[in-house]
Scaffold this motif. Sequence first.
Motif, short mmCIF file in Angstrom:
data_model
loop_
_atom_site.label_atom_id
_atom_site.label_comp_id
_atom_site.label_asym_id
_atom_site.label_seq_id
_atom_site.Cartn_x
_atom_site.Cartn_y
_atom_site.Cartn_z
N LEU A 230 0.82 -1.22 0.00
CA LEU A 230 0.00 0.00 0.00
C LEU A 230 0.86 1.28 0.00
O LEU A 230 0.42 2.32 -0.50
CB LEU A 230 -0.91 -0.02 1.23
CG LEU A 230 -2.04 1.00 1.32
CD1 LEU A 230 -2.98 0.89 0.12
CD2 LEU A 230 -2.83 0.79 2.62
N LYS A 231 2.06 1.19 0.53
CA LYS A 231 2.89 2.39 0.75
C LYS A 231 3.12 3.22 -0.52
O LYS A 231 2.96 4.46 -0.49
CB LYS A 231 4.22 1.98 1.36
CG LYS A 231 5.09 3.16 1.78
CD LYS A 231 6.37 2.68 2.47
CE LYS A 231 7.24 3.84 2.90
NZ LYS A 231 8.49 3.38 3.56
N PRO A 232 3.47 2.63 -1.68
CA PRO A 232 3.68 3.45 -2.88
C PRO A 232 2.44 4.24 -3.31
O PRO A 232 2.57 5.37 -3.82
CB PRO A 232 4.07 2.42 -3.94
CG PRO A 232 4.60 1.25 -3.17
CD PRO A 232 3.80 1.22 -1.92
N LEU A 233 1.26 3.66 -3.12
CA LEU A 233 0.03 4.38 -3.48
C LEU A 233 -0.15 5.60 -2.58
O LEU A 233 -0.54 6.69 -3.05
CB LEU A 233 -1.19 3.46 -3.35
CG LEU A 233 -1.23 2.21 -4.24
CD1 LEU A 233 -2.54 1.47 -4.02
CD2 LEU A 233 -1.06 2.58 -5.70
N ILE A 234 0.11 5.43 -1.29
CA ILE A 234 -0.02 6.55 -0.34
C ILE A 234 0.97 7.66 -0.69
O ILE A 234 0.63 8.85 -0.65
CB ILE A 234 0.19 6.05 1.10
CG1 ILE A 234 -0.92 5.07 1.49
CG2 ILE A 234 0.23 7.23 2.08
CD1 ILE A 234 -0.72 4.39 2.82
N GLU A 235 2.18 7.28 -1.05
CA GLU A 235 3.20 8.28 -1.41
C GLU A 235 2.77 9.09 -2.64
O GLU A 235 2.97 10.30 -2.70
CB GLU A 235 4.54 7.59 -1.67
CG GLU A 235 5.18 7.02 -0.41
CD GLU A 235 6.44 6.24 -0.69
OE1 GLU A 235 6.69 5.90 -1.87
OE2 GLU A 235 7.19 5.95 0.27
N GLU A 236 2.15 8.42 -3.61
CA GLU A 236 1.70 9.11 -4.82
C GLU A 236 0.57 10.08 -4.49
O GLU A 236 0.53 11.21 -5.01
CB GLU A 236 1.24 8.09 -5.86
CG GLU A 236 0.96 8.69 -7.23
CD GLU A 236 0.69 7.66 -8.31
OE1 GLU A 236 0.22 8.05 -9.38
OE2 GLU A 236 0.96 6.45 -8.08
N ILE A 237 -0.37 9.66 -3.63
CA ILE A 237 -1.48 10.53 -3.24
C ILE A 237 -0.97 11.72 -2.44
O ILE A 237 -1.43 12.86 -2.62
CB ILE A 237 -2.51 9.73 -2.41
CG1 ILE A 237 -3.22 8.70 -3.30
CG2 ILE A 237 -3.55 10.67 -1.78
CD1 ILE A 237 -4.09 7.72 -2.53
N ALA A 238 0.00 11.48 -1.55
CA ALA A 238 0.51 12.53 -0.67
C ALA A 238 1.11 13.70 -1.45
O ALA A 238 1.08 14.85 -1.00
CB ALA A 238 1.54 11.95 0.29
N LYS A 239 1.66 13.42 -2.63
CA LYS A 239 2.30 14.47 -3.43
C LYS A 239 1.31 15.55 -3.85
O LYS A 239 1.69 16.70 -4.08
CB LYS A 239 2.94 13.85 -4.67
CG LYS A 239 4.16 12.98 -4.37
CD LYS A 239 4.69 12.33 -5.65
CE LYS A 239 5.85 11.39 -5.35
NZ LYS A 239 6.32 10.68 -6.58
N VAL A 240 0.02 15.20 -3.99
CA VAL A 240 -1.00 16.16 -4.44
C VAL A 240 -1.24 17.23 -3.37
O VAL A 240 -1.52 18.38 -3.67
CB VAL A 240 -2.31 15.44 -4.79
CG1 VAL A 240 -3.36 16.42 -5.28
CG2 VAL A 240 -2.06 14.36 -5.83
N GLY A 241 -1.17 16.83 -2.09
CA GLY A 241 -1.28 17.79 -0.99
C GLY A 241 -2.67 18.03 -0.44
O GLY A 241 -2.82 18.58 0.65
N HIS A 242 -3.71 17.65 -1.19
CA HIS A 242 -5.08 17.82 -0.71
C HIS A 242 -6.00 16.95 -1.56
O HIS A 242 -5.57 16.34 -2.53
CB HIS A 242 -5.52 19.29 -0.80
CG HIS A 242 -5.77 19.76 -2.19
ND1 HIS A 242 -4.74 20.10 -3.04
CD2 HIS A 242 -6.91 19.91 -2.90
CE1 HIS A 242 -5.24 20.46 -4.21
NE2 HIS A 242 -6.57 20.35 -4.15
#
Length: 583
Positions: free
Chosen positions: A314-326
């Motif tokens: 799951l971690k790579p998906l969370i990292e990709e989402i986190a880059k958007v910021g909101h």
Amino acid sequence: MALPNVETRYLFFTGKGGVGKTSLSCATGLVLADAGKQVLIVSTDPASNLDEVLGVTLGQTPTAIPGATGLYALNIDPEAAAQAYRERMVAPYRGVLPPAAIQSMEEQFSGACTVEIAAFDEFSKLLGDPAATAQFDHVIFDTAPTGHTLRLLTLPSAWDEFISTSTGGASCLGPLAGLEKQKALYAATVARLSSPMETTVILVTRPEAASLKEANRTRNELADLGVRNMHLVINGLFFTPNHEDAIADAMSSRAAQALAQMPEALAELPGTTIPFLPRGTVGLESLRLMTHAEIPAVPENANGIPHTELPSELKPLIEEIAKVGHGVIMTMGKGGVGKTTVAASIALALAKRGSRVILSTTDPAAHVASAINGAVPGLTVTRIDPEVEVAKYTREVVEKAGKSLDASGLAMLEEDLRSPCTEEIAVFRAFARTVHSGKEGFVVLDTAPTGHTILLLDAAEAYHREVMRTQGDMPESVRELLPRLRDKDYTHVLIVTLPEATPVHEAERLQGDLTRAGIKPFAWVINQSLLASGTKDPLLAQRGAYEVPFIRRVVDGLATRSALILWFAEAPVGLAGLSQLFS
């Protein structure tokens, strides 16, 4: 293996999503049919998988099940029922009113409330009118997950009371004269639900703390509705006498602990226990295996888990989402696949990264707060509470519209707001408001099981058409809801499934529904994989081997991104347990 002893004509199978209601209702119906009874199985779930389990395409009329003499089944299709309801209400005015007026009426009947009452009408006919099912000895209702089902079972009383106390000439569903005709049917439905001589409600649960808690909540609410004849089924009980495999030992220990802590009132119900089955329960042959006293033999090569390339964590998906910021992250899927756990873990991971996060749910039976079970800086846990939202919406409408009304008009407005339709509107507006909050940070939404979520998205489309047509006075959150859901940079939909036949196939249908609504899923999450856990227990290893084709179906054919979450020896509850999913 004993199935519930059936003595009443009507049976309701209900419980938390994923506990095995459909399999058990079908297996029970099959046993009765094999004994020479005429049996009708009815699905009230908007995301029914009755077709798949029974191996036949079903419609809204009883269909004979090949290979099972005397067994019939049907699906209550909410959209088809709503279309028929709309036409019944509008048809008398065709050719009488101008086309624009007809179009306006059709728009009025396009909301989620119309879908609900139309599906409820079909349900009421089958339960409240004995003539509708006169050819059958038993009628079995395979219901939607608990929150939706409790809503369905409270509707007879709610609509009966609303019609009885209404003095106006119309409601949000059209002329009350049309609803008045249904009053006797609704009253009969209420009486039949609460008659222990006619109806048995079978509470299906797993030997898990959350599932047992949900079953007990359901027992309490059903008792408040006057339902007393209940039977408890504990499905999928796994026990191992040795402690050589960490996964098997954990599964066995968790079950024993959950059962030991079962609420006393629930434990006092008459009950049935069904052991863990290593294979699926799709098709008549598999359903008949459920009725055997022994667990099917484990093949000699059960320890030989086939080699397969597993997807990422799951971690790579969370990292990709986190880059958007909101923005908004929504977990969607069949009941019981672990949407709440995945949503809570993503919210926790984002908060630990320093983001401001709201974790909420649209599921009336969800437990996001208990999943987190602790305070986290930057993380706020909320829920869309129907009672709170109805009170808030009612207050807003009365304050705004009531100023220009006389006493009689105000009384009619307040009367209309007592309609059960008001809850659908209030919850929808709360959903829109929650999605709007994603402008300021992250909102992680744990959604209701598939059928209820699709109705919510249908409501978004209906409201959007109404906004475009009238440019009316609606909150910004409602006006912008559908565009936001369609914005792949603002909304990330994660389809959560289990590596099993029915959850994967239902998730595939969900992806099709989302695509038609213009919403593209961000990723798929395959949860609770015994294959990935590394278990060597013969029974659990057999189950792991069974998962392979379903994992391959998701990774190779359905998902642009995917993650696999293993079955953890430590339960993924609380801050430490949830952290396992993204560490």
